[in-house]
Design a protein around this motif. Sequence first.
Motif, PDB file in Angstrom:
ATOM      1  N   GLN A   1       4.940 -10.251  -9.673  1.00 28.68           N
ATOM      2  CA  GLN A   1       5.227  -8.979 -10.323  1.00 28.68           C
ATOM      3  C   GLN A   1       6.361  -9.243 -11.302  1.00 28.68           C
ATOM      4  OE1 GLN A   1       5.866  -5.884  -7.440  1.00 28.68           O
ATOM      5  NE2 GLN A   1       3.870  -6.199  -6.486  1.00 28.68           N
ATOM      6  N   THR A   2       6.275  -8.667 -12.488  1.00 26.58           N
ATOM      7  CA  THR A   2       7.228  -9.025 -13.539  1.00 26.58           C
ATOM      8  C   THR A   2       8.673  -8.728 -13.155  1.00 26.58           C
ATOM      9  OG1 THR A   2       6.776  -6.924 -14.653  1.00 26.58           O
ATOM     10  CG2 THR A   2       5.569  -8.857 -15.433  1.00 26.58           C
ATOM     11  N   HIS A   3       8.913  -7.730 -12.313  1.00 29.95           N
ATOM     12  CA  HIS A   3      10.301  -7.450 -11.908  1.00 29.95           C
ATOM     13  C   HIS A   3      10.873  -8.583 -11.061  1.00 29.95           C
ATOM     14  CE1 HIS A   3       9.727  -6.502  -7.634  1.00 29.95           C
ATOM     15  NE2 HIS A   3       8.560  -6.025  -7.991  1.00 29.95           N
ATOM     16  N   ALA A   4      10.017  -9.441 -10.486  1.00 27.52           N
ATOM     17  CA  ALA A   4      10.468 -10.549  -9.645  1.00 27.52           C
ATOM     18  C   ALA A   4      10.443 -11.889 -10.379  1.00 27.52           C
ATOM     19  CB  ALA A   4       9.600 -10.638  -8.398  1.00 27.52           C
ATOM     20  N   GLU A   5      10.114 -11.876 -11.653  1.00 25.64           N
ATOM     21  CA  GLU A   5       9.975 -13.120 -12.413  1.00 25.64           C
ATOM     22  C   GLU A   5      11.263 -13.957 -12.369  1.00 25.64           C
ATOM     23  OE1 GLU A   5       8.297 -14.452 -16.830  1.00 25.64           O
ATOM     24  OE2 GLU A   5       8.560 -12.329 -16.362  1.00 25.64           O
ATOM     25  N   GLY A   6      12.409 -13.343 -12.540  1.00 24.99           N
ATOM     26  CA  GLY A   6      13.683 -14.058 -12.506  1.00 24.99           C
ATOM     27  C   GLY A   6      13.953 -14.699 -11.152  1.00 24.99           C
ATOM     28  N   PHE A   7      13.576 -14.013 -10.082  1.00 29.58           N
ATOM     29  CA  PHE A   7      13.725 -14.545  -8.722  1.00 29.58           C
ATOM     30  C   PHE A   7      12.957 -15.860  -8.595  1.00 29.58           C
ATOM     31  CE2 PHE A   7      11.521 -14.765  -4.573  1.00 29.58           C
ATOM     32  CZ  PHE A   7      12.605 -15.006  -3.745  1.00 29.58           C
ATOM     33  N   TYR A   8      11.706 -15.869  -9.040  1.00 27.34           N
ATOM     34  CA  TYR A   8      10.895 -17.083  -8.932  1.00 27.34           C
ATOM     35  C   TYR A   8      11.388 -18.179  -9.867  1.00 27.34           C
ATOM     36  CZ  TYR A   8       7.704 -14.384  -6.055  1.00 27.34           C
ATOM     37  OH  TYR A   8       7.164 -13.621  -5.047  1.00 27.34           O
ATOM     38  N   GLN A   9      11.901 -17.798 -11.044  1.00 26.16           N
ATOM     39  CA  GLN A   9      12.453 -18.803 -11.957  1.00 26.16           C
ATOM     40  C   GLN A   9      13.609 -19.551 -11.296  1.00 26.16           C
ATOM     41  OE1 GLN A   9      13.250 -16.269 -15.331  1.00 26.16           O
ATOM     42  NE2 GLN A   9      11.329 -16.821 -16.343  1.00 26.16           N
ATOM     43  N   LYS A  10      14.437 -18.847 -10.546  1.00 23.81           N
ATOM     44  CA  LYS A  10      15.559 -19.487  -9.852  1.00 23.81           C
ATOM     45  C   LYS A  10      15.078 -20.483  -8.795  1.00 23.81           C
ATOM     46  CE  LYS A  10      18.743 -15.662 -10.477  1.00 23.81           C
ATOM     47  NZ  LYS A  10      19.368 -14.495  -9.836  1.00 23.81           N
ATOM     48  N   LEU A  11      13.843 -20.311  -8.335  1.00 25.36           N
ATOM     49  CA  LEU A  11      13.266 -21.215  -7.340  1.00 25.36           C
ATOM     50  C   LEU A  11      12.458 -22.349  -7.988  1.00 25.36           C
ATOM     51  CD1 LEU A  11      12.123 -18.625  -4.660  1.00 25.36           C
ATOM     52  CD2 LEU A  11      14.237 -19.958  -4.735  1.00 25.36           C
ATOM     53  N   GLY A  12      12.504 -22.438  -9.326  1.00 27.42           N
ATOM     54  CA  GLY A  12      11.855 -23.538 -10.021  1.00 27.42           C
ATOM     55  C   GLY A  12      10.488 -23.235 -10.613  1.00 27.42           C
ATOM     56  N   TYR A  13      10.073 -21.976 -10.597  1.00 26.04           N
ATOM     57  CA  TYR A  13       8.767 -21.599 -11.148  1.00 26.04           C
ATOM     58  C   TYR A  13       8.907 -21.256 -12.628  1.00 26.04           C
ATOM     59  CZ  TYR A  13       6.847 -21.672  -6.486  1.00 26.04           C
ATOM     60  OH  TYR A  13       6.428 -22.092  -5.259  1.00 26.04           O
ATOM     61  N   LYS A  14       7.884 -21.638 -13.392  1.00 28.47           N
ATOM     62  CA  LYS A  14       7.863 -21.366 -14.829  1.00 28.47           C
ATOM     63  C   LYS A  14       6.681 -20.467 -15.162  1.00 28.47           C
ATOM     64  CE  LYS A  14      10.112 -25.661 -16.329  1.00 28.47           C
ATOM     65  NZ  LYS A  14      11.075 -25.520 -15.324  1.00 28.47           N
ATOM     66  N   THR A  15       6.921 -19.500 -16.029  1.00 29.57           N
ATOM     67  CA  THR A  15       5.877 -18.562 -16.444  1.00 29.57           C
ATOM     68  C   THR A  15       4.903 -19.270 -17.368  1.00 29.57           C
ATOM     69  OG1 THR A  15       7.452 -16.760 -16.249  1.00 29.57           O
ATOM     70  CG2 THR A  15       5.467 -16.329 -17.552  1.00 29.57           C
TER      71      THR A  15
ATOM     72  N   VAL B   1       0.830  -1.207   0.000  1.00 37.04           N
ATOM     73  CA  VAL B   1       0.000   0.000   0.000  1.00 37.04           C
ATOM     74  C   VAL B   1       0.866   1.259   0.000  1.00 37.04           C
ATOM     75  CG1 VAL B   1      -1.801   1.287   1.223  1.00 37.04           C
ATOM     76  CG2 VAL B   1      -1.915  -1.219   1.100  1.00 37.04           C
ATOM     77  N   GLU B   2       1.787   1.350   0.954  1.00 43.46           N
ATOM     78  CA  GLU B   2       2.592   2.572   1.052  1.00 43.46           C
ATOM     79  C   GLU B   2       3.692   2.641  -0.004  1.00 43.46           C
ATOM     80  OE1 GLU B   2       3.767   3.416   5.104  1.00 43.46           O
ATOM     81  OE2 GLU B   2       1.736   2.959   5.832  1.00 43.46           O
ATOM     82  N   GLU B   3       4.456   1.558  -0.172  1.00 43.57           N
ATOM     83  CA  GLU B   3       5.589   1.576  -1.099  1.00 43.57           C
ATOM     84  C   GLU B   3       5.141   1.464  -2.558  1.00 43.57           C
ATOM     85  OE1 GLU B   3       9.366  -1.335  -2.056  1.00 43.57           O
ATOM     86  OE2 GLU B   3       8.703  -1.202   0.031  1.00 43.57           O
ATOM     87  N   GLN B   4       4.228   0.511  -2.838  1.00 45.68           N
ATOM     88  CA  GLN B   4       3.849   0.244  -4.231  1.00 45.68           C
ATOM     89  C   GLN B   4       2.525   0.901  -4.639  1.00 45.68           C
ATOM     90  OE1 GLN B   4       4.134  -3.987  -4.983  1.00 45.68           O
ATOM     91  NE2 GLN B   4       6.322  -4.005  -4.581  1.00 45.68           N
ATOM     92  N   LYS B   5       1.876   1.571  -3.702  1.00 48.41           N
ATOM     93  CA  LYS B   5       0.652   2.341  -3.982  1.00 48.41           C
ATOM     94  C   LYS B   5      -0.537   1.488  -4.417  1.00 48.41           C
ATOM     95  CE  LYS B   5       3.080   6.008  -3.113  1.00 48.41           C
ATOM     96  NZ  LYS B   5       3.371   6.158  -1.709  1.00 48.41           N
ATOM     97  N   VAL B   6      -0.619   0.260  -3.910  1.00 47.10           N
ATOM     98  CA  VAL B   6      -1.783  -0.592  -4.143  1.00 47.10           C
ATOM     99  C   VAL B   6      -2.900  -0.088  -3.229  1.00 47.10           C
ATOM    100  CG1 VAL B   6      -2.713  -2.941  -3.886  1.00 47.10           C
ATOM    101  CG2 VAL B   6      -0.395  -2.594  -4.783  1.00 47.10           C
ATOM    102  N   PRO B   7      -4.108   0.100  -3.744  1.00 50.10           N
ATOM    103  CA  PRO B   7      -5.208   0.526  -2.862  1.00 50.10           C
ATOM    104  C   PRO B   7      -5.435  -0.498  -1.751  1.00 50.10           C
ATOM    105  CG  PRO B   7      -5.825   0.733  -5.179  1.00 50.10           C
ATOM    106  CD  PRO B   7      -4.522  -0.014  -5.138  1.00 50.10           C
ATOM    107  N   VAL B   8      -5.611   0.005  -0.521  1.00 51.40           N
ATOM    108  CA  VAL B   8      -5.751  -0.884   0.631  1.00 51.40           C
ATOM    109  C   VAL B   8      -6.923  -1.839   0.455  1.00 51.40           C
ATOM    110  CG1 VAL B   8      -7.156   0.669   2.059  1.00 51.40           C
ATOM    111  CG2 VAL B   8      -5.641  -1.016   3.136  1.00 51.40           C
ATOM    112  N   GLU B   9      -7.993  -1.415  -0.204  1.00 51.69           N
ATOM    113  CA  GLU B   9      -9.151  -2.294  -0.391  1.00 51.69           C
ATOM    114  C   GLU B   9      -8.859  -3.430  -1.369  1.00 51.69           C
ATOM    115  OE1 GLU B   9      -9.631   1.389  -2.961  1.00 51.69           O
ATOM    116  OE2 GLU B   9      -9.205   1.023  -0.851  1.00 51.69           O
TER     117      GLU B   9
ATOM    118  N   PHE C   1      -0.119  -9.376 -17.344  1.00 48.37           N
ATOM    119  CA  PHE C   1      -1.417  -8.775 -17.052  1.00 48.37           C
ATOM    120  C   PHE C   1      -1.242  -7.791 -15.903  1.00 48.37           C
ATOM    121  CE2 PHE C   1      -1.035 -12.588 -14.495  1.00 48.37           C
ATOM    122  CZ  PHE C   1      -1.483 -12.213 -13.237  1.00 48.37           C
ATOM    123  N   LEU C   2      -2.181  -6.886 -15.749  1.00 49.03           N
ATOM    124  CA  LEU C   2      -2.127  -5.906 -14.678  1.00 49.03           C
ATOM    125  C   LEU C   2      -2.946  -6.379 -13.485  1.00 49.03           C
ATOM    126  CD1 LEU C   2      -2.444  -2.472 -16.513  1.00 49.03           C
ATOM    127  CD2 LEU C   2      -0.381  -3.557 -15.606  1.00 49.03           C
ATOM    128  N   ASP C   3      -2.367  -6.265 -12.314  1.00 46.97           N
ATOM    129  CA  ASP C   3      -3.069  -6.500 -11.062  1.00 46.97           C
ATOM    130  C   ASP C   3      -2.742  -5.302 -10.181  1.00 46.97           C
ATOM    131  OD1 ASP C   3      -4.309  -7.430  -8.796  1.00 46.97           O
ATOM    132  OD2 ASP C   3      -3.052  -9.197  -8.546  1.00 46.97           O
TER     133      ASP C   3
END
Length: 141
Positions: A107-121, A24-32, A126-128
């Motif tokens: 979040q797309t900026h973290a995609e590489g992080f998850y790939q290193k943990l064995g996750y595949k796209t 909410v504060e750092e990434q500005k996602v609405p609290v709701e 898409f926007l969330d």
Amino acid sequence: MDIKITQNAKEKEHAFRIRTLVFVEEQKVPVEEEIDEYDKTAIHFVGYEDNKPIAASRLRFVEEYGKLERICVLNEFRGKSYGKEIIAAMEQIIKENGYKRAKLNAQTHAEGFYQKLGYKTVSDKFLDAGIPHVTMIKESL
């Protein structure tokens, strides 16, 4: 980092406070959008360093997947592998509940992080909450 599954209102409040600071504060996602109806039934995790809450996440079981959600680490504690640790704790609970597959929306900026943990796209971008994401799956835990 000491990772706990929340057992009481105080620990759950720790999780919500970390999520509020990061999303909410750092990434500005609405609290709701950040605090939603799934919070009532999800399994919440909090990571502590010296008894200070510094990381949080939640886990739900959706279809044949353990769904990792709301994974976050306070800014000043990033780069210490705490995200990797909390994901490992979540994956352990997924296995203990008889599931073999994990899913998350990264979040797309973290995609590489998850790939290193064995996750595949497995999706297009898409926007969330106005932030670009992709769906990722780990087929075998």
